[in-house]
Scaffold this motif. Structure first.
Motif, mmCIF file in Angstrom:
data_model
loop_
_atom_site.group_PDB
_atom_site.id
_atom_site.type_symbol
_atom_site.label_atom_id
_atom_site.label_comp_id
_atom_site.label_asym_id
_atom_site.label_seq_id
_atom_site.Cartn_x
_atom_site.Cartn_y
_atom_site.Cartn_z
ATOM 1 N N TYR A 411 0.839 -1.194 0.000
ATOM 2 C CA TYR A 411 0.000 0.000 0.000
ATOM 3 C C TYR A 411 0.877 1.248 0.000
ATOM 4 O O TYR A 411 2.059 1.193 0.348
ATOM 5 N N ARG A 412 0.288 2.355 -0.364
ATOM 6 C CA ARG A 412 1.007 3.630 -0.311
ATOM 7 C C ARG A 412 1.142 4.099 1.135
ATOM 8 O O ARG A 412 0.326 3.785 1.990
ATOM 9 N N HIS A 413 2.184 4.883 1.359
ATOM 10 C CA HIS A 413 2.363 5.482 2.674
ATOM 11 C C HIS A 413 1.323 6.573 2.895
ATOM 12 O O HIS A 413 0.618 6.997 1.980
ATOM 13 N N ASN A 414 1.237 7.023 4.144
ATOM 14 C CA ASN A 414 0.369 8.153 4.476
ATOM 15 C C ASN A 414 1.056 9.453 4.066
ATOM 16 O O ASN A 414 1.578 10.191 4.883
ATOM 17 N N LEU A 415 1.079 9.717 2.761
ATOM 18 C CA LEU A 415 1.739 10.912 2.244
ATOM 19 C C LEU A 415 0.719 11.836 1.608
ATOM 20 O O LEU A 415 -0.322 11.409 1.127
ATOM 21 N N LYS A 416 1.058 13.121 1.575
ATOM 22 C CA LYS A 416 0.236 14.056 0.837
ATOM 23 C C LYS A 416 0.371 13.769 -0.652
ATOM 24 O O LYS A 416 1.355 13.207 -1.111
ATOM 25 N N GLN A 417 -0.611 14.201 -1.405
ATOM 26 C CA GLN A 417 -0.628 13.887 -2.830
ATOM 27 C C GLN A 417 0.614 14.395 -3.543
ATOM 28 O O GLN A 417 1.167 13.741 -4.420
ATOM 29 N N LYS A 421 4.536 11.642 -5.726
ATOM 30 C CA LYS A 421 5.079 11.540 -7.074
ATOM 31 C C LYS A 421 6.410 10.801 -7.042
ATOM 32 O O LYS A 421 7.293 11.087 -6.261
ATOM 33 N N GLY A 422 6.554 9.854 -7.927
ATOM 34 C CA GLY A 422 7.789 9.101 -8.020
ATOM 35 C C GLY A 422 7.925 7.988 -7.014
ATOM 36 O O GLY A 422 8.939 7.319 -6.977
ATOM 37 N N MET A 423 6.871 7.743 -6.175
ATOM 38 C CA MET A 423 6.993 6.743 -5.123
ATOM 39 C C MET A 423 6.365 5.415 -5.501
ATOM 40 O O MET A 423 6.477 4.456 -4.770
ATOM 41 N N ARG A 424 5.671 5.331 -6.622
ATOM 42 C CA ARG A 424 4.965 4.100 -6.945
ATOM 43 C C ARG A 424 5.935 2.986 -7.301
ATOM 44 O O ARG A 424 6.853 3.175 -8.074
ATOM 45 N N ARG A 425 5.663 1.826 -6.796
ATOM 46 C CA ARG A 425 6.509 0.674 -7.081
ATOM 47 C C ARG A 425 6.426 0.276 -8.533
ATOM 48 O O ARG A 425 7.390 -0.210 -9.117
ATOM 49 N N SER A 426 5.258 0.483 -9.167
ATOM 50 C CA SER A 426 5.042 -0.005 -10.522
ATOM 51 C C SER A 426 5.660 0.900 -11.583
ATOM 52 O O SER A 426 5.636 0.581 -12.750
ATOM 53 N N VAL A 427 6.203 2.049 -11.185
ATOM 54 C CA VAL A 427 6.795 2.970 -12.146
ATOM 55 C C VAL A 427 8.289 2.697 -12.249
ATOM 56 O O VAL A 427 9.019 2.805 -11.273
ATOM 57 N N ARG A 428 8.754 2.364 -13.440
ATOM 58 C CA ARG A 428 10.176 2.078 -13.638
ATOM 59 C C ARG A 428 10.946 3.378 -13.791
ATOM 60 O O ARG A 428 10.600 4.226 -14.612
ATOM 61 N N PRO A 429 12.014 3.601 -13.008
ATOM 62 C CA PRO A 429 12.840 4.791 -13.189
ATOM 63 C C PRO A 429 13.513 4.769 -14.553
ATOM 64 O O PRO A 429 13.622 3.720 -15.192
#
Length: 454
Positions: A411-417, A421-429
């Motif tokens: 799950y995502r952390h308790n972060l502001k929107q 950005k850039g924190m998703r596991r599914s996004v390849r750098p």
């Protein structure tokens, strides 16, 4: 006027249509189930021993299951097979009750703490001092630094409960209300009696539990949310960085639970969906290893993780990242190659760590903690350097990413929107050739980089 005749199909015809419909339905269900089973990474010969009742009912205001990250890995190249649950339960319990089974207390000798006058919990050591403790094969028996230069600020009641945990312990932590507390799923009927579950939190997180009435504000001792025993940590007496406070239970679990034989660290962003005993047996005991951890979904070289850490601002002091990597390069860090086999990668996904407590895993945990205490809490950066430099060598199972995604829900952390950005596991750098941090910036790691990007 005569009644109009109503034409109806014979009953036998209707019965045939019903039979064909049922046959089609069952065939479709069979194909769906077959497809699911053949693309999963986990296979259980006897999966019918779950806990039926929910572990905990959350208030709607808390929202414990929001923002699950999607996975895109339907197949698996190395599936994991589980034995019957009763067989696993008996085997794990026998190992935990075996007095000759290696325990953390008998494996290493630790430096005594210096009390509250110490500068920090982990002590202050330069690189040559830290590296002098890596070889316990030829220089064993000496006391090694492993945290606790200041007292770990928890209650005596919690300390006694932790010492009583003599078998399997599952550990997690939430500091600065960074995550939600989540209940594991898919546990066998005897697992709760055979396993301890401890969640370490600071006052900020605990106050949120009180606010959402997950815990009664009148509760004084033995705080619980579902399976988790909640341990309050006075973070004011530890590190200013909440992430570093979370490193203490993550890497010093063998010291916090001195009588436990096995442990599972679970980042609070994860929800276990497979029984902990099944994971220990299949990924650790059956493999004959000291530790099991997932490999990173994208990186295999430490420098890639370091550059991504700078690029995505996971640690904003980029200068300290450079110093850390140059220190490791100066002391023998090499990029991953087939020469490092059976280690398949230099970069783990350390959100889930399964350990058998003993000399190798305890030494590895202590050495990694000392590096994090000296540099930053990004444990993936110190992982390969410690693993490759320590003696005796760590017996390690770095399992496939697909397995990780089938044993835990992320799950995502308790972060502001704006912070997500850039924190998703599914996004390849981006690939290494387009990274903004060029090779020359890393100075004394030029040889390392030339081997990675040649």
């Amino acid at each position: 006027m005569g009644k109009a005749m109503v034409l109806t199909r014979p009953l036998i015809v209707q019965s045939k249509l019903l039979c064909f419909s049922l046959l089609y339905l069952f065939a479709t269900l069979f194909l769906a189930i077959y497809t699911t089973l053949t693309t999963r990474c986990l296979f259980r010969s006897s999966p019918f021993d779950p806990i039926i009742s929910p572990l905990f009912s959350y208030p709607s205001s808390y929202g414990p299951h929001k923002y699950a990250l999607p996975t895109h890995r339907p197949s698996c190249s190395s599936p994991v097979f589980f034995s019957d649950y009763p067989t696993i339960l008996r085997e794990i319990m026998a190992l935990c009750e075996n007095s000759s089974f290696a325990t953390s207390g008998a494996a290493l000798r630790y430096m005594y703490g210096k009390g509250n006058k110490a500068n920090n919990f982990g002590g202050d050591m330069n690189s040559p001092e830290r590296f002098s403790y890596f070889d316990q094969e030829n220089h064993g028996g000496i006391e090694i630094p492993c945290g606790f230069h200041k007292e770990f600020p928890i209650s005596e009641i919690d300390k006694m409960a932790m010492e009583k945990c003599r078998g399997v312990v599952v550990v997690s932590a939430i500091f600065n209300d960074h995550d939600k507390v989540r209940q594991p799923r898919g546990m066998g009927s005897q697992t709760m009696a055979a396993t301890c579950f401890f969640m370490f939190v600071d006052d900020t997180t605990l106050n949120e539990f009180f606010r959402h009435r997950l815990i009664s504000i009148r509760s004084k001792e033995d705080l619980r949310i579902g399976v988790w025993r909640i341990v309050r940590v006075s973070a004011d007496d530890l590190y200013e960085n909440p992430a570093m406070n979370g490193v203490i239970p993550k890497y010093l679990v063998h010291r916090l639970f001195p009588n436990s034989k096995f442990s599972i660290w679970v980042d609070a962003k994860l929800q276990l969906v497979v029984d902990p005993l099944l994971l220990i047996h299949s990924l650790l005991v059956s493999e004959g290893v000291d530790m099991a951890i997932s490999r990173h979904p994208y990186y295999i070289h430490t420098i890639e993780e370091a550059i991504a850490t700078a690029r995505w601002k996971k640690w904003r002091d980029v200068g300290s990242l450079r110093v850390q990597m140059e220190t490791y390069c100066d002391h023998g860090l090499l990029p991953w190659s087939p020469n490092k086999l059976p280690y398949p990668s230099d970069v783990p996904d350390s959100a889930l760590i399964i350990r058998k407590h003993g000399l190798r895993s305890d030494l590895f945990s202590c050495l990694v903690f000392n590096e994090l205490n000296s540099f930053n809490p990004r444990d993936q950066l110190a992982f390969a350097f410690v693993r490759d430099s320590m003696r005796p060598r760590l017996r390690l199972n770095m399992f496939d990413v697909e397995v990780f995604e089938h044993v835990a829900m992320e799950y995502r952390h308790n972060l502001k929107q704006t912070e997500e950005k850039g924190m998703r596991r599914s996004v390849r750098p981006p690939n290494s050739s387009s990274l903004p941090v060029n090779g020359s910036y890393w100075g004394r790691c030029e040889k390392y980089l030339s081997q990675v990007w040649s």
